[in-house]
Motif scaffolding. Structure first.
Motif, PDB file in Angstrom:
ATOM      1  N   LEU A 178       0.799  -1.230   0.000  1.00  0.00           N
ATOM      2  CA  LEU A 178       0.000   0.000   0.000  1.00  0.00           C
ATOM      3  C   LEU A 178       0.836   1.287   0.000  1.00  0.00           C
ATOM      4  O   LEU A 178       0.329   2.349  -0.349  1.00  0.00           O
ATOM      5  N   GLN A 237      -9.685   3.872  -0.956  1.00  0.00           N
ATOM      6  CA  GLN A 237      -9.362   3.252  -2.244  1.00  0.00           C
ATOM      7  C   GLN A 237      -9.415   1.733  -2.164  1.00  0.00           C
ATOM      8  O   GLN A 237      -9.769   1.060  -3.104  1.00  0.00           O
ATOM      9  N   GLU A 238      -9.000   1.227  -1.004  1.00  0.00           N
ATOM     10  CA  GLU A 238      -8.855  -0.225  -0.893  1.00  0.00           C
ATOM     11  C   GLU A 238      -9.083  -0.667   0.551  1.00  0.00           C
ATOM     12  O   GLU A 238      -8.725   0.063   1.485  1.00  0.00           O
ATOM     13  N   ARG A 239      -9.660  -1.867   0.713  1.00  0.00           N
ATOM     14  CA  ARG A 239      -9.777  -2.458   2.062  1.00  0.00           C
ATOM     15  C   ARG A 239      -9.240  -3.887   1.972  1.00  0.00           C
ATOM     16  O   ARG A 239      -9.694  -4.671   1.133  1.00  0.00           O
ATOM     17  N   ILE A 240      -8.316  -4.212   2.843  1.00  0.00           N
ATOM     18  CA  ILE A 240      -7.682  -5.540   2.786  1.00  0.00           C
ATOM     19  C   ILE A 240      -7.860  -6.249   4.130  1.00  0.00           C
ATOM     20  O   ILE A 240      -7.300  -5.810   5.152  1.00  0.00           O
ATOM     21  N   ARG A 274      -7.089 -11.561  -1.092  1.00  0.00           N
ATOM     22  CA  ARG A 274      -7.607 -11.230  -2.433  1.00  0.00           C
ATOM     23  C   ARG A 274      -9.116 -11.443  -2.534  1.00  0.00           C
ATOM     24  O   ARG A 274      -9.758 -10.874  -3.403  1.00  0.00           O
ATOM     25  N   GLY A 327     -11.183 -10.363  -0.503  1.00  0.00           N
ATOM     26  CA  GLY A 327     -11.834  -9.131  -0.021  1.00  0.00           C
ATOM     27  C   GLY A 327     -12.921  -9.420   1.012  1.00  0.00           C
ATOM     28  O   GLY A 327     -13.726  -8.541   1.322  1.00  0.00           O
ATOM     29  N   THR A 345      -6.915  -0.284   5.500  1.00  0.00           N
ATOM     30  CA  THR A 345      -7.596   0.555   4.507  1.00  0.00           C
ATOM     31  C   THR A 345      -6.589   1.551   3.944  1.00  0.00           C
ATOM     32  O   THR A 345      -5.731   2.060   4.674  1.00  0.00           O
TER      33      THR A 345
END
Ligand SMILES: C[S@@+](CC[C@H](N)C(=O)[O-])C[C@H]1O[C@@H](n2cnc3c(N)ncnc32)[C@H](O)[C@@H]1O
Length: 296
Positions: free
Chosen positions: A40, A196-199, A227, A229, A238
């Protein structure tokens, strides 16, 4: 219940490093967190704020930034970190994250890992972080997920007195909160961040697995699960960018970076202290900017 002045989970003098990490069977979690951070973080950056840096466990991951500011409420944790990393490229700041002692817009990066679970006023701390970030600055936040698989199962079996599907944070031990992903999402948006992204991370946080399967293999399997999610892991990373307009003050260097945590005024250096226009002074001791209490 939210108190008027938010309570602080005080790690002063704590043995957190040796009690929780070193030799405590958490190399799987440590690996996973470092790998996600690497994914990230940008290839290069100017100034990163590590909020709740503790003893500096994750600090080496931030090498792409020209300067890293380690902030923690615990002076003793920062003393240990400073012994490890020295002063070249690093600043050490003992302060309360509810009152960040910085001018607006001075960071293009910020991270907060394993920290927000100690905050009873989440909107308050997120607003502070947003204030000190430049527009489009990148903020990586990790939080403890109340809607994790174990909690969902325990709830389904009637073995838990709180519902993981409720949006409100749950305080399972004093000043230790787990959060619903939708709650964090809402608060990030309200504070002016776009996610933008949650992992989801650490799917395999089970004693028996960690004792029998090598950490490297578990971390590899975790990467596969990330992957999907599927937001039922105990931790969630995040990636967020700061929205709307704040001044971009990233160029502020040296002591011009600092603002009075009480008034927000720019601080002036005077010997081993920083002074606000009303004469309130903050000390620099052992190479650490100490904003926990003014000196008289
Ligand atoms: C669980 S430790 C995590 C340390 C580090 N991020 C890591 O992952 O190893 C939580 C840290 O948050 C800091 N902290 C808690 N409340 C704080 C506050 N209000 N302001 C600044 N730091 C705080 C504690 O002092 C502690 O070092």
């Amino acid at each position: 219940m939210q108190h008027e002045t938010p309570r602080i989970c005080d790690y002063e003098g704590s043995d957190y490093r040796t009690r929780f990490w070193e030799g405590q069977g958490r190399s799987y979690e440590d690996r996973v967190e470092r790998a996600v951070l690497q994914r990230l973080l940008p290839a290069s950056g100017q100034r990163l704020l590590e909020i709740g840096a503790g003893f500096g466990r994750l600090t080496p991951e931030y090498h792409a930034y020209q300067q890293v500011v380690l902030l923690d409420y615990s002076f003793s944790q920062l003393q240990y970190a400073r012994q490890q990393y020295g002063d070249k490229g690093f600043l050490y700041v003992a302060a309360n994250a509810y009152q960040l002692p910085f001018m607006p817009g001075v960071f293009d990066g910020a991270t907060m890992i394993r920290v927000i679970h100690h905050f009873e006023n989440v909107p308050g701390v997120l607003q502070q972080i947003r204030r000190v970030m430049q527009p489009q600055g990148r903020f990586i936040l990790e939080f403890a997920n109340k809607r994790n698989m174990k909690a969902l199962l325990r709830h389904a079996m009637g073995r838990q007195n709180w519902n993981p599907n409720d949006l409100d944070p749950v305080e399972f031990v004093e000043l230790n909160f787990n959060f619903h992903p939708a709650y964090i999402q809402k608060e990030l948006t309200t504070a002016g961040f776009m996610t933008q992204e949650r992992i989801p991370v650490s799917f395999f946080r089970l004693g028996i697995l960690k004792r029998t399967v090598p950490a490297s293999l578990l971390a590899g399997l975790d990467k596969v699960m990330q992957r999907t999610g599927w937001l039922v892991a105990p931790g969630i990373f995040t990636l967020n960018t700061a929205q709307n307009s704040t001044p971009n003050n990233i160029g502020l260097i040296g002591d011009a970076l600092f603002a009075c945590p009480q008034t927000g005024a720019l601080l002036r250096r005077d010997g081993d202290t920083l002074v606000n226009p009303d004469g309130l002074r903050w000390q620099i001791r052992d190479g650490i900017y100490d904003f926990k209490a003014p000196i008289h």
